[in-house]
Each structure stands twice: as structure tokens, then as C-alpha cells.
Enzyme design. Structure first.
Site: not given
Ligand code: 5GP
Ligand code: ZN
Length: 113
Positions: A4, A30, A46, A92, A99
Site C-alpha cells: 500500500c 499531496d 491501514h 475518484g 485519507h
Molecule cells: P484520491 O484520488 O485517492 O482521493 O487521492 C490520492 C491523492 O494521493 C492524490 O491527490 C494524489 O496526488 C496523491 N498521491 C498519489 N501518490 C502520491 C505520492 O507518492 N506522494 C504524495 N505525497 N501524494 C501522492
Molecule cells: Zn495502507
């Protein structure tokens, strides 16, 4: 081995810009910010997403919502901010570890869908 992404960030296996950490919660910037301030707040344990919240683990969600105003204050978001959690593909969600996005630093559009 835990593959994860956010568990690996908590473990320090993948670098991140940490803004807050305690025993149960971790927060970091982010990688692809959608607002001048864009922070992700996660439980260290998790939980796959909102649908994974149960009576047995919801205390950490309450704690996250105690931590969020502290982060907002530290980030000078006195003008307001938005908290978002995407649950599942239609919303999305791309990372299956619960999170909460903190978005702020400018007036945000009211679009919800
Ligand atoms: P979701 O789309 O699942 O609601 O949000 C996932 C968020 O994680 C996205 O805004 C994406 O930019 C962020 N994200 C994805 N991979 C990484 C990473 O490796 N590091 C950081 N800091 N953010 C990440
Ligand atoms: Zn996790």
C-alpha cells in the site's frame, strides 16, 4: 510485505513532505496539489477507505478531525478550507488507504460533482 502506497509513506519507505505526525495519524503534502495548500491526513493503520471505518477503528477518524484544525492553523488557513475524502471509483479514489484531503489557501470553487 505491504504494497500500500500510503502505508509505505508512513513507514518512510517512500519519501514525503511531512506536516504532522503522532502515534496514530500522519499528514503530508499531496504530490499533485489541487490548491495552494493540499495536505493528506491519514491513519497510520491501514483502513481501505470510508467503507472500512467500523466501530472498532473509528476512534482514529475522530482523532483525525481533532488534528485537522491544528494543521489548518499551522498552515494559516484562517480564511477556511475544505476536507474531502473520496470513496471508491466513482468518487475518484486512487489510493485504497483512508485519507482526508485538506484543500485551502484560496477561495475554492463550490463544484461538488
Ligand atoms: P484520491 O484520488 O485517492 O482521493 O487521492 C490520492 C491523492 O494521493 C492524490 O491527490 C494524489 O496526488 C496523491 N498521491 C498519489 N501518490 C502520491 C505520492 O507518492 N506522494 C504524495 N505525497 N501524494 C501522492
Ligand atoms: Zn495502507
Amino acid at each position: 510485505m505491504n504494497d500500500c502506497l500510503f502505508c509505505r509513506i508512513v513507514a518512510g519507505e517512500i519519501p514525503s513532505t511531512k506536516v504532522y505526525e503522532d502515534e496514530t495519524v500522519f499528514a503530508f503534502r499531496d504530490i499533485n496539489p489541487q490548491a495552494p495548500t493540499h495536505i493528506l491526513v491519514i491513519p497510520k493503520a491501514h483502513i481501505p477507505g470510508c467503507n472500512g471505518v467500523t466501530a472498532g477503528n473509528s476512534a482514529v477518524v475522530a482523532h483525525i478531525f481533532e488534528v485537522i484544525p491544528q494543521i489548518a492553523a499551522a498552515e494559516n488557513l484562517a480564511g477556511g478550507y475544505r476536507v474531502v475524502s473520496n470513496c471508491g471509483p466513482d468518487a475518484g479514489q486512487t489510493v485504497p488507504h483512508l485519507h482526508f484531503h485538506i484543500l485551502g489557501g484560496k477561495p475554492l470553487a463550490l463544484e461538488m460533482a
